[in-house]
Design an enzyme around this catalytic site. Structure first.
Site, PDB file in Angstrom:
ATOM      1  N   GLU A   1       1.891  -7.471  -2.956  1.00 36.25           N
ATOM      2  CA  GLU A   1       0.587  -8.127  -2.910  1.00 36.25           C
ATOM      3  C   GLU A   1       0.588  -9.539  -3.478  1.00 36.25           C
ATOM      4  O   GLU A   1      -0.172 -10.407  -3.030  1.00 36.25           O
ATOM      5  CB  GLU A   1      -0.454  -7.270  -3.649  1.00 36.25           C
ATOM      6  CG  GLU A   1      -0.900  -6.030  -2.911  1.00 36.25           C
ATOM      7  CD  GLU A   1       0.037  -4.853  -3.055  1.00 36.25           C
ATOM      8  OE1 GLU A   1      -0.293  -3.758  -2.585  1.00 36.25           O
ATOM      9  OE2 GLU A   1       1.137  -5.026  -3.650  1.00 36.25           O
TER      10      GLU A   1
ATOM     11  N   ASP B   1      -4.414  -3.665  -5.751  1.00 39.07           N
ATOM     12  CA  ASP B   1      -5.693  -3.145  -6.246  1.00 39.07           C
ATOM     13  C   ASP B   1      -5.990  -1.699  -5.859  1.00 39.07           C
ATOM     14  O   ASP B   1      -7.106  -1.221  -6.053  1.00 39.07           O
ATOM     15  CB  ASP B   1      -6.846  -4.041  -5.779  1.00 39.07           C
ATOM     16  CG  ASP B   1      -6.909  -4.218  -4.264  1.00 39.07           C
ATOM     17  OD1 ASP B   1      -6.111  -3.565  -3.557  1.00 39.07           O
ATOM     18  OD2 ASP B   1      -7.738  -5.016  -3.795  1.00 39.07           O
TER      19      ASP B   1
ATOM     20  N   GLY C   1       0.797  -1.213   0.000  1.00 43.60           N
ATOM     21  CA  GLY C   1       0.000   0.000   0.000  1.00 43.60           C
ATOM     22  C   GLY C   1       0.836   1.272   0.000  1.00 43.60           C
ATOM     23  O   GLY C   1       0.374   2.322  -0.452  1.00 43.60           O
TER      24      GLY C   1
END
Length: 272
Positions: free
Chosen positions: A145, A153, A122
């Site tokens: 991820e 995403d 993130g």
């Protein structure tokens, strides 16, 4: 140091009074600034407030403690999946988190990411949505991820290829490997690398203050045109900037800039 905005897990202040340079500091150092539910709720609100504050000219995004951001707090992933009643509900939650990151681009004021230590998962989503990125040579990065059986995403897979190139982004995203601040510079993810956090902090502040001396109208317009032009052909981009500047050329800032150059003084621009 003034702190008039208060949000959980964020510290927002103007370190140098009346400089126009404001800091948004990720402030969960005990969790390596992992992104919590509070972050996704309050981060876009903070950026909106700063965007609409005429005293704010440039924003520096930095972090407390030893690391910039360790990614999304893993507790979010578990609770989000278990508490979602349907795939559509989960999709809405993901899109809300995406919107919190996109708030960096939606903010008209330029945002400079000052990165030290870990910038993972993130954290990459966040910095790729910033306008300028700088780091220490000890900083390290990972599009992590894939190791959690996920596709990134929150924006990395959309923005990173535009910054480092499609092939480089594909390799980093598929392997999840860690890369250094120096490699981040070679790839173009960051524009400058510094030997220490002290030197990084000073250089980022100097850069922000330099931008803060420019016409706010011109700075905001430049950011808007660059972001918009990513999605346009050259001809469409030229048409867009012509329309934008047809209004900006009538502003008092242009007259002030020309007059100040003739008089060999610093210009005094209008606030947004």
């Amino acid at each position: 140091m003034e702190e008039k905005y208060k949000y959980p897990s964020l510290e927002i202040l103007e370190k140098t009074p009346k400089s126009g340079v404001w800091y948004v500091i990720l402030n969960r150092p005990s969790r390596r600034n992992a992104l919590s539910h509070d972050f996704f709720i309050h981060f876009p609100k903070a950026l909106y407030a700063l965007d609409h504050d005429p005293d704010v000219k440039v924003i520096i995004l930095s972090a407390a403690g030893n690391h910039f951001c360790a990614g999304i707090d893993l507790s979010i992933l578990g609770s989000t999946a278990s508490n979602s009643g349907s795939g559509e509900s989960l999709r809405r939650q993901i899109m809300a988190m995406q919107d919190a990151v996109t708030a960096l681009e939606r903010c008209r004021k330029p945002v400079i990411a000052s990165i030290h230590g870990a910038c993972i998962g993130g954290g990459i989503d966040i910095v790729t949505a910033c306008d300028i990125r700088m780091c220490t040579k000890e900083a390290f990065f990972s599009v992590k991820e894939v190791d959690l059986a996920l596709a990134a995403d929150l924006g990395t897979l959309q923005r990173l290829p535009l910054i480092v190139g499609f092939g480089n982004a594909m390799e980093l995203a598929l392997t999840g490997r860690t890369f250094t601040g120096e490699e981040a510079k070679e790839l173009g993810l960051v524009s400058r690398v510094f030997d220490s956090k002290h030197h990084l902090d000073q250089a980022v502040m100097d850069l922000a203050q330099a931008i803060a001396t420019k016409s706010p109208l011109a700075v905001v317009g430049t950011k808007m045109v660059l972001l918009k032009s990513r999605d346009l052909t050259v001809d469409q981009g030229l048409d867009y900037v012509a329309t934008l500047n047809s209004a900006r050329l009538l502003s008092s800032d242009l007259t002030e800039a020309v007059t100040a150059q003739k008089q060999k003084r610093k210009p005094v621009f209008s606030k947004l």
